[in-house]
Design a protein around this motif. Structure first.
Motif, mmCIF file in Angstrom:
data_model
loop_
_atom_site.group_PDB
_atom_site.id
_atom_site.type_symbol
_atom_site.label_atom_id
_atom_site.label_comp_id
_atom_site.label_asym_id
_atom_site.label_seq_id
_atom_site.Cartn_x
_atom_site.Cartn_y
_atom_site.Cartn_z
ATOM 1 N N GLU A 1 -12.689 9.187 7.300
ATOM 2 C CA GLU A 1 -11.856 9.682 8.399
ATOM 3 C C GLU A 1 -11.195 8.539 9.156
ATOM 4 O O GLU A 1 -10.037 8.657 9.591
ATOM 5 C CB GLU A 1 -12.708 10.549 9.330
ATOM 6 N N ALA A 2 -11.910 7.430 9.319
ATOM 7 C CA ALA A 2 -11.307 6.258 9.959
ATOM 8 C C ALA A 2 -10.207 5.675 9.081
ATOM 9 O O ALA A 2 -9.137 5.297 9.567
ATOM 10 C CB ALA A 2 -12.385 5.204 10.229
ATOM 11 N N PHE A 3 -10.458 5.605 7.793
ATOM 12 C CA PHE A 3 -9.455 5.112 6.852
ATOM 13 C C PHE A 3 -8.183 5.958 6.916
ATOM 14 O O PHE A 3 -7.059 5.427 6.852
ATOM 15 C CB PHE A 3 -10.043 5.126 5.433
ATOM 16 N N ALA A 4 -8.347 7.269 7.073
ATOM 17 C CA ALA A 4 -7.195 8.171 7.130
ATOM 18 C C ALA A 4 -6.307 7.893 8.346
ATOM 19 O O ALA A 4 -5.117 8.236 8.341
ATOM 20 C CB ALA A 4 -7.667 9.626 7.162
ATOM 21 N N LYS A 5 -6.856 7.271 9.378
ATOM 22 C CA LYS A 5 -6.109 7.004 10.601
ATOM 23 C C LYS A 5 -5.386 5.656 10.592
ATOM 24 O O LYS A 5 -4.695 5.319 11.558
ATOM 25 C CB LYS A 5 -7.045 7.066 11.813
ATOM 26 N N LEU A 6 -5.553 4.873 9.535
ATOM 27 C CA LEU A 6 -4.878 3.577 9.492
ATOM 28 C C LEU A 6 -3.370 3.768 9.518
ATOM 29 O O LEU A 6 -2.828 4.622 8.801
ATOM 30 C CB LEU A 6 -5.283 2.804 8.235
ATOM 31 N N PRO A 7 -2.668 2.980 10.323
ATOM 32 C CA PRO A 7 -1.212 3.145 10.424
ATOM 33 C C PRO A 7 -0.492 2.794 9.123
ATOM 34 O O PRO A 7 0.570 3.347 8.835
ATOM 35 C CB PRO A 7 -0.824 2.178 11.549
ATOM 36 N N SER A 8 -1.065 1.891 8.352
ATOM 37 C CA SER A 8 -0.447 1.485 7.086
ATOM 38 C C SER A 8 -1.229 2.079 5.930
ATOM 39 O O SER A 8 -2.454 2.134 5.951
ATOM 40 C CB SER A 8 -0.437 -0.042 6.965
ATOM 41 N N LYS A 9 -0.523 2.532 4.911
ATOM 42 C CA LYS A 9 -1.158 3.097 3.730
ATOM 43 C C LYS A 9 -1.065 2.135 2.549
ATOM 44 O O LYS A 9 -1.002 2.538 1.390
ATOM 45 C CB LYS A 9 -0.503 4.443 3.367
ATOM 46 N N ASP A 10 -1.092 0.846 2.853
ATOM 47 C CA ASP A 10 -0.944 -0.166 1.809
ATOM 48 C C ASP A 10 -2.266 -0.532 1.149
ATOM 49 O O ASP A 10 -2.300 -1.412 0.295
ATOM 50 C CB ASP A 10 -0.316 -1.442 2.393
ATOM 51 N N SER B 1 -8.029 -1.858 10.925
ATOM 52 C CA SER B 1 -6.637 -2.307 11.009
ATOM 53 C C SER B 1 -6.564 -3.797 11.355
ATOM 54 O O SER B 1 -5.783 -4.550 10.764
ATOM 55 C CB SER B 1 -5.891 -1.471 12.053
ATOM 56 N N GLN B 2 -7.386 -4.228 12.306
ATOM 57 C CA GLN B 2 -7.446 -5.651 12.662
ATOM 58 C C GLN B 2 -7.792 -6.512 11.449
ATOM 59 O O GLN B 2 -7.156 -7.533 11.174
ATOM 60 C CB GLN B 2 -8.526 -5.883 13.724
ATOM 61 N N GLY C 1 -6.958 11.873 -2.155
ATOM 62 C CA GLY C 1 -7.464 11.773 -3.515
ATOM 63 C C GLY C 1 -6.965 10.562 -4.277
ATOM 64 O O GLY C 1 -7.671 10.025 -5.139
ATOM 65 N N ASN C 2 -5.765 10.090 -3.966
ATOM 66 C CA ASN C 2 -5.210 8.924 -4.655
ATOM 67 C C ASN C 2 -5.558 7.609 -3.954
ATOM 68 O O ASN C 2 -5.357 6.531 -4.525
ATOM 69 C CB ASN C 2 -3.688 9.036 -4.767
ATOM 70 N N GLU C 3 -6.041 7.695 -2.729
ATOM 71 C CA GLU C 3 -6.319 6.485 -1.939
ATOM 72 C C GLU C 3 -7.788 6.123 -1.885
ATOM 73 O O GLU C 3 -8.136 4.971 -1.607
ATOM 74 C CB GLU C 3 -5.803 6.659 -0.501
ATOM 75 N N VAL C 4 -8.677 7.089 -2.097
ATOM 76 C CA VAL C 4 -10.117 6.836 -2.008
ATOM 77 C C VAL C 4 -10.735 6.975 -3.403
ATOM 78 O O VAL C 4 -10.567 7.993 -4.067
ATOM 79 C CB VAL C 4 -10.808 7.806 -1.032
ATOM 80 N N HIS C 5 -11.426 5.939 -3.834
ATOM 81 C CA HIS C 5 -12.088 5.931 -5.139
ATOM 82 C C HIS C 5 -13.597 5.956 -4.934
ATOM 83 O O HIS C 5 -14.145 5.103 -4.227
ATOM 84 C CB HIS C 5 -11.712 4.678 -5.930
ATOM 85 N N LEU C 6 -14.274 6.915 -5.563
ATOM 86 C CA LEU C 6 -15.725 6.978 -5.542
ATOM 87 C C LEU C 6 -16.238 6.486 -6.895
ATOM 88 O O LEU C 6 -15.893 7.052 -7.939
ATOM 89 C CB LEU C 6 -16.217 8.401 -5.295
ATOM 90 N N LEU C 7 -17.062 5.455 -6.877
ATOM 91 C CA LEU C 7 -17.582 4.881 -8.108
ATOM 92 C C LEU C 7 -19.105 5.013 -8.141
ATOM 93 O O LEU C 7 -19.795 4.558 -7.230
ATOM 94 C CB LEU C 7 -17.206 3.395 -8.213
ATOM 95 N N HIS C 8 -19.605 5.654 -9.193
ATOM 96 C CA HIS C 8 -21.041 5.803 -9.382
ATOM 97 C C HIS C 8 -21.473 5.003 -10.613
ATOM 98 O O HIS C 8 -20.658 4.633 -11.456
ATOM 99 C CB HIS C 8 -21.412 7.277 -9.576
ATOM 100 N N ASP C 9 -22.761 4.755 -10.708
ATOM 101 C CA ASP C 9 -23.337 4.088 -11.889
ATOM 102 C C ASP C 9 -22.663 2.752 -12.180
ATOM 103 O O ASP C 9 -22.416 2.397 -13.343
ATOM 104 C CB ASP C 9 -23.240 4.996 -13.122
#
Length: 383
Positions: free
Chosen positions: A228-237, A342-343, A263-271
């Motif tokens: 949720e914090a990531f979703a609020k970042l002003p830049s999507k870079d 962001s900082q 879905g395209n910005e967050v990667h969940l990696l298991h194992d």
């Protein structure tokens, strides 16, 4: 003052985790045993384990690894670990036994064996709703019994020491804080080509910046608020890469990612095998660890060794792990988390300052320092 015993001292260690657990308590147990073997050669170390996976700790001398013998302990290794082990300690001439994972066998004092126990955390007391009732009773009984029996209690952080005093009323003078370091693999620089190869393995674009978070995907680790914090970042870079063993909480995390259309910005990696983690750390722009509560916070130490600035959560021991190499936010304040992220992403001089400070901070966790502190504890309590 008592005259100290002649060297070598013969010490026994609870090595179940060292030979059976690939991460967590296994890493801690291997770290302690490796540190003592390398930096305290005057100590004669025996490792006691109910079973052995040789690939986890191939460097430990096989003639110093002890497993249960005879009936009924070979058939019931848990019984040996709790009750039969003391007989073997006496047979082997062990003067002091160190329980590396929150427990000790019964009867040590009666057998003339001094003891130390490491307590990693009592999170089950502070957040009981996260643990089944029966598990809490077992953890509490085991921890209290070990603390009552031990000559010295080692806490892996000041936070854990404070919790032992608060929940169990243990005398502060009986508890020594001794930190730990991460695995040496995180302390070596990896080539750009190897980092890019690992990123490609997980479908990550080498040209994209990413925030990394490593830890079991569970409620206490707080990954939903991080998303949720990531979703609020002003830049999507940038991307967010979350690495960890999934639990039921992972489904809630995936649902929240979908709701936020990330879905395209967050990667969940298991194992993810441990050998890939150093490259993932060193390829990251920022490391984020916003757990609600921890006993110490080894992933932060891994990040600092990797030369990555850190966002960590306030409220437990993470300030001890990160020191001046991290910036901090409340684990429940999503806006504050987003501001710190962001900082860290945008302020190049700040990142450089944190990396430098973090590199200095983690020197106190070195194997040499930890071996020295533990050796002082051992020699002080032996008659």
């Amino acid at each position: 003052m008592n005259e100290k015993p002649p060297f070598p001292l013969r010490l026994g260690f609870d090595a179940k985790r060292a030979f059976q657990n690939a991460a967590g308590l296994g890493n801690y147990s291997r770290f302690v045993l490796k540190a003592l073997r390398e930096h305290a050669p005057q100590l004669d170390l025996f490792a006691y384990t109910p079973r052995r996976k040789t690939e986890l700790f191939p460097t430990f001398p096989t003639d110093r690894i002890k497993t249960p013998e005879g009936f009924p302990y070979q058939q019931l290794p848990a019984l040996w670990r709790s009750y039969g082990l003391v007989r073997d300690l006496r047979r082997d001439g062990v003067q002091l036994y160190h329980g590396l994972s929150n427990e000790l066998p019964t009867g040590l004092a009666a057998a003339g064996v001094r003891s130390v126990v490491t307590i990693h955390d009592v999170i089950f007391e502070r957040f009981p709703h996260l643990y089944p009732w029966l598990d809490r009773q077992f953890y509490r009984a085991k921890t209290k019994a070990a603390c009552a029996q031990a000559d010295v209690i080692v806490a892996v952080s000041q936070q854990t020491k404070n919790d032992l005093i608060e929940f169990y009323g243990i005398d502060a003078e009986r508890i020594q804080v001794v930190y730990q370091d991460c695995q040496p693999a995180f302390q070596s620089r990896i080539s750009k080509e190897n980092i890019e190869a690992v990123l490609a393995k997980y479908g990550l674009d080498k040209s994209e910046l990413y925030i990394l978070s490593v830890g079991t995907i569970e409620e206490r680790k707080n990954q939903i608020r991080l998303v949720e914090a990531f979703a609020k970042l002003p830049s999507k870079d940038s991307k967010l890469v979350i690495v960890g063993r999934p639990t039921a909480y992972a489904q809630k995390l995936r649902q929240r990612i979908t709701e936020l259309q990330l879905g395209n910005e967050v990667h969940l990696l298991h194992d993810v095998p441990s050998q890939d983690l150093p490259a993932l750390y060193q390829g990251a722009r920022v490391f984020a660890y916003v757990s609600i509560f921890e006993g110490f916070g080894i992933p932060i130490v891994e990040a600092l060794h990797s030369g990555v600035p850190v966002l960590a959560a306030t409220g437990s021991c993470l300030e001890e792990a990160g020191g001046p190499g991290a910036l901090y936010a409340s684990p429940t304040d999503i806006e504050q988390m987003a501001g710190v992220l962001s900082q860290l992403l945008e302020d190049v001089p700040l990142r450089s300052q944190l990396i430098s400070a973090g590199t200095q901070h983690v020197q106190q966790f070195s194997a040499k320092n930890i071996a020295k502190q533990l050796t002082e504890i051992y020699t002080e309590i032996l008659p």
